[in-house]
Design an enzyme around this catalytic site. Structure first.
Site, PDB file in Angstrom:
ATOM      1  N   ARG A 117      49.696  98.374  25.370  1.00 37.06           N
ATOM      2  CA  ARG A 117      49.684  97.196  26.244  1.00 37.06           C
ATOM      3  C   ARG A 117      50.821  97.231  27.258  1.00 37.06           C
ATOM      4  NH1 ARG A 117      47.864  92.876  21.550  1.00 37.06           N
ATOM      5  NH2 ARG A 117      45.636  92.772  22.087  1.00 37.06           N
ATOM      6  N   HIS A 159      41.836  95.608  21.736  1.00 40.36           N
ATOM      7  CA  HIS A 159      41.797  94.711  20.577  1.00 40.36           C
ATOM      8  C   HIS A 159      42.024  95.552  19.336  1.00 40.36           C
ATOM      9  CE1 HIS A 159      40.377  91.772  17.610  1.00 40.36           C
ATOM     10  NE2 HIS A 159      39.806  92.819  17.029  1.00 40.36           N
TER      11      HIS A 159
HETATM   12  P1  ADP Z   1      45.702  89.808  19.687  1.00 37.18           P
HETATM   13  O1  ADP Z   1      44.594  90.448  20.508  1.00 37.18           O
HETATM   14  O2  ADP Z   1      47.053  90.409  19.989  1.00 37.18           O
HETATM   15  O3  ADP Z   1      45.402  89.790  18.191  1.00 37.18           O
HETATM   16  P2  ADP Z   1      45.021  86.978  19.701  1.00 37.18           P
HETATM   17  O4  ADP Z   1      44.146  87.264  18.533  1.00 37.18           O
HETATM   18  O5  ADP Z   1      46.012  85.867  19.578  1.00 37.18           O
HETATM   19  O6  ADP Z   1      45.825  88.288  20.161  1.00 37.18           O
HETATM   20  O7  ADP Z   1      44.125  86.643  20.979  1.00 37.18           O
HETATM   21  C1  ADP Z   1      42.924  87.329  21.216  1.00 37.18           C
HETATM   22  C2  ADP Z   1      42.871  87.695  22.691  1.00 37.18           C
HETATM   23  O8  ADP Z   1      42.802  86.495  23.460  1.00 37.18           O
HETATM   24  C3  ADP Z   1      44.102  88.424  23.234  1.00 37.18           C
HETATM   25  O9  ADP Z   1      44.101  89.800  22.980  1.00 37.18           O
HETATM   26  C4  ADP Z   1      43.998  88.115  24.715  1.00 37.18           C
HETATM   27  O10 ADP Z   1      43.014  88.933  25.345  1.00 37.18           O
HETATM   28  C5  ADP Z   1      43.508  86.665  24.693  1.00 37.18           C
HETATM   29  N1  ADP Z   1      44.622  85.707  24.712  1.00 37.18           N
HETATM   30  C6  ADP Z   1      45.474  85.386  23.695  1.00 37.18           C
HETATM   31  N2  ADP Z   1      46.367  84.457  24.068  1.00 37.18           N
HETATM   32  C7  ADP Z   1      46.059  84.157  25.362  1.00 37.18           C
HETATM   33  C8  ADP Z   1      46.622  83.252  26.323  1.00 37.18           C
HETATM   34  N3  ADP Z   1      47.667  82.467  26.038  1.00 37.18           N
HETATM   35  N4  ADP Z   1      46.051  83.221  27.574  1.00 37.18           N
HETATM   36  C9  ADP Z   1      44.991  83.997  27.883  1.00 37.18           C
HETATM   37  N5  ADP Z   1      44.419  84.864  27.019  1.00 37.18           N
HETATM   38  C10 ADP Z   1      44.939  84.957  25.781  1.00 37.18           C
HETATM   39 MG    MG Z   2      43.863  88.830  17.193  1.00 38.24          MG
END
Ligand code: ADP
Ligand code: MG
Length: 140
Positions: free
Chosen positions: A104, A117
């Site tokens: 990232r 993801h």
């Molecule tokens: P991760 O992918 O690191 O596990 P999350 O599960 O919290 O993160 O969130 C899923 C996806 O949603 C993130 O990878 C990102 O693409 C999007 N996302 C998360 N938080 C935000 C945010 N505050 N604003 C916009 N998109 C977000």
């Molecule tokens: Mg996640």
């Protein structure tokens, strides 16, 4: 260390810039074998189902729109400690907070368009893998 499987998705911002090969190299360099892989264009229903856990979050609608804005590559990564190892090399959700050398940090465009993801626990990994793959599709 246990051999695990985790679900990875190369997101539309990365497929649009033809970064699949570069990102796959990151996995293979740390011992994560690509045991299954398919390039698909998600439907809105599929994106909403995949991210159902986030359905009450403010970013949910935009996230689903982004995930159907272009092709994705869904894949099963297999290797020692695969779930945590993949999360480590992915880096933090917000690329601004991601460690140097993570996927990232190097490739993400924004907190939303963050290139990859990865499943976050054994339970989620099993659920997410079965969302896209049959057991027979996975060759470790
Ligand atoms: P991760 O992918 O690191 O596990 P999350 O599960 O919290 O993160 O969130 C899923 C996806 O949603 C993130 O990878 C990102 O693409 C999007 N996302 C998360 N938080 C935000 C945010 N505050 N604003 C916009 N998109 C977000
Ligand atoms: Mg996640």
């Amino acid at each position: 260390m246990p051999i695990e499987r985790t679900l990875s998705i190369i997101k539309p911002d990365a497929t649009r810039r033809d970064l699949t090969g570069k990102i796959n190299t990151r996995f293979e360099e740390v011992g994560l074998r690509i045991a299954a892989q398919r390039r698909i264009h998600l439907t809105l229903d599929q994106a909403q189902g995949f991210y159902a856990v986030h359905k009450d979050r403010a970013f949910f609608d935009d996230l689903c729109k982004f995930m159907i804005s272009g092709p994705v590559v869904v894949q099963v990564l297999e290797g020692e400690n695969a779930i945590a190892k993949n999360r480590e090399i992915m880096g933090a959700t917000n690329p601004a907070n991601a460690d140097q050398g993570t996927i990232r940090k190097d490739f993400a465009e924004s907190i939303e368009a963050n290139s990859v993801h990865g499943s976050d626990s054994p339970k989620t990994a099993a659920l997410e893998i079965s969302y896209f793959f049959n057991e027979l599709d996975i060759v470790g």
